[in-house]
Design an enzyme around this catalytic site. Structure first.
Site, mmCIF file in Angstrom:
data_model
loop_
_atom_site.group_PDB
_atom_site.id
_atom_site.type_symbol
_atom_site.label_atom_id
_atom_site.label_comp_id
_atom_site.label_asym_id
_atom_site.label_seq_id
_atom_site.Cartn_x
_atom_site.Cartn_y
_atom_site.Cartn_z
ATOM 1 N N GLU A 1 -5.700 -8.138 -0.253
ATOM 2 C CA GLU A 1 -6.156 -8.236 1.361
ATOM 3 C C GLU A 1 -7.685 -7.878 1.214
ATOM 4 O OE1 GLU A 1 -4.440 -5.254 3.894
ATOM 5 O OE2 GLU A 1 -2.450 -5.721 3.536
ATOM 6 N N GLU B 1 0.607 -1.304 0.088
ATOM 7 C CA GLU B 1 0.175 -0.094 0.004
ATOM 8 C C GLU B 1 0.941 1.291 -0.160
ATOM 9 O OE1 GLU B 1 -2.700 -0.189 3.215
ATOM 10 O OE2 GLU B 1 -3.885 -1.844 2.207
#
Length: 478
Positions: free
Chosen positions: A295, A196
């Site tokens: 995720e 991320e």
């Protein structure tokens, strides 16, 4: 042919598929958060991992500190043979391994790699291989902090990885080090260079991915790279890099305590999930590449919460609906997460263990003060923070606030990040450390052992859902 008897071949990207020996394979598994990259909500400390470790080192002393974390204790108990066997029993075939760069080098001694820095990673990769489970190595915490949240362990709200080139150079060196060590290991599915990354300018991220791809390929030409970004914004990405899988993270707003409503499968809720997923994977479809959802996963209510059974049934329905979308898209996925103290894990530490009994009062305090970002319930602090949020919004122009990165964050998110998750947590971390004061090595081992497989409770409904989904695919190419 069983997975352990297969010929030695690497997974590869071929068109829209990840393949083994030319045959499509769908990777389905979980993330091992809380292990070589710890997070506050997963194991119960406040704030950031390096701050917690520093406080415990002061409280315990160096010898006990090393014993608790490293010498046949926490890192060992957190994932063992029984854990790998359990994952395989569900029909899952992949484990994403988040790692913190501090296992490999120190900020005070950068680019000098620790002689034993890979021993725990080696152990778990080998355990997984013996059970037919691939692994993806994920640099969750990079030098300087590649994102603005707690899980990159920078300790602030700025992603300085993108400001100082030396941090990027160190990350490149880490990946060269990892690639040199794991080249030739076909049970490593590939490398996830950054988790991320929050580059507000985007172009620096693209430049880094080009650099790290070349650097890794010069050492290890075979492994897949799994590339993701923050907010699933791939709008600046052009032609794909070779043998790379581009990733999304697909958390549902209906899977959290502040959900707009319980998920009941109404047409507008179904449409929301489809629209959200389609947006996140638009780039992968445009380039004709594989889809990997690195995720996702709801947060579950605890037995102490009112209506927890009803709430969790709604969350399981969210999970089932998301899995149906991924199945239609033939997407690989890695649910967040494998093990914790009761929020999201496929299993969670038994409340009767020494660790949970010791920290019970502190965990209640953390919940009451809404210290963590993940799965937080702000009801007890709204009377304090609502006036502050309103005051800031009244005195900051909308134009300036909209320029603050990330644009999807409201003012309240920035305030909670800086006041509760940073300022307050920095004070509470010392209180957390005091719970370990004067513990003997035997007592410390019992605390660490709380995270062992046999001392955890399986979230059965969650695991049944995952097992049913995994059974619908041929998980390992024959």
């Amino acid at each position: 042919m069983s997975p352990l008897q297969r010929e030695v071949e690497f997974l590869r990207v071929e068109g829209s598929n990840i393949t083994l020996s030319g045959k499509p394979i769908v990777l389905k598994g979980a993330g091992l958060g809380g292990w070589m990259n710890m997070e506050n909500f997963i194991t119960g400390y406040p704030g950031h991992e390096h701050q917690m470790r520093a406080a415990l080192r002061t409280t315990m002393g160096q010898d006990k500190y090393e014993f608790f974390f490293d010498k046949a204790t926490f890192l060992e108990y957190f994932f063992q043979k029984a854990d790998a066997a359990f994952i395989a029993s569900l029909g899952l075939n992949c484990l994403r391994l988040p790692v913190n760069y501090r296992h490999f080098e120190d900020d005070s001694n950068p680019r000098v790699f620790k002689s034993d820095g890979l021993k725990h990673l080696d152990r778990v990769i080998d355990l997984c291989a013996k059970h037919g489970i691939y692994t993806i190595i994920d640099l969750h915490s990079a030098p300087g902090g590649q994102n603005i949240d707690w899980h990159c362990d920078a300790g602030n709200h700025q992603a300085n990885f993108w400001v100082h080139k030396d941090f990027q150079d160190r990350a490149i060196a880490i990946w060269e080090h990892l690639a040199e060590h794991y080249k030739g290991n076909t049970w490593v599915a590939g490398y996830n260079p950054l988790n991320e990354p929050t580059d507000s300018e985007h172009v620096r991220l693209l430049s880094f991915y080009q650099r790290v791809e070349k650097a890794i390929r010069a050492v290890d030409p075979d492994h897949i790279l799994f590339l993701d970004t923050f907010g699933e914004d791939l709008s600046r990405f052009g032609d794909p890099l070779p043998n790379c899988v581009y990733a999304c993270h697909d958390y549902s707003i209906y899977g959290f305590p502040d959900a707009p409503a319980p998920f009941t499968g109404k047409p507008d809720q179904v449409a929301h999930h489809r629209k959200s997923f389609d947006r996140k994977v638009e780039y992968m479809r445009r380039i004709g590449g594989p889809i990997w959802n690195g995720e996702f996963g709801p947060v579950y209510a605890s037995s102490s919460d009112s209506n927890h059974e009803q709430i969790n049934q709604s969350r399981y329905a969210v999970l089932e609906h998301q899995l149906s979308i991924y199945a239609q898209a033939k997407a690989s996925w890695s649910i967040w997460l494998y093990k914790d103290i009761g929020f999201q894990g496929k299993m969670y530490v038994n409340p009767d263990t020494e660790y949970m009994k010791l920290l019970g009062p502190f965990l209640d305090k953390k919940k009451r003060l809404a210290v963590d970002a993940w799965a937080v319930d702000e009801e007890n602090v709204k009377h304090i923070f609502d006036p502050l949020n309103n005051w800031l919004e009244e005195n900051i122009s909308n134009v300036n606030h909209e320029k603050r990165y990330p644009p999807m964050w409201k003012m309240s998110r920035h305030v909670s990040r800086m006041v509760r998750e940073i300022l307050l947590s920095e004070e509470l971390v010392h209180e957390y450390a005091q719970y370990f004061c004067d513990k003997s090595k035997d007592e410390l081992e019992e605390l660490a052992k709380s995270f062992a497989f046999e001392n955890c409770i399986q979230r059965e409904r969650l695991n049944d859902i995952l097992k049913k989904d995994a059974g619908g695919e041929v998980m390992i190419a024959a």
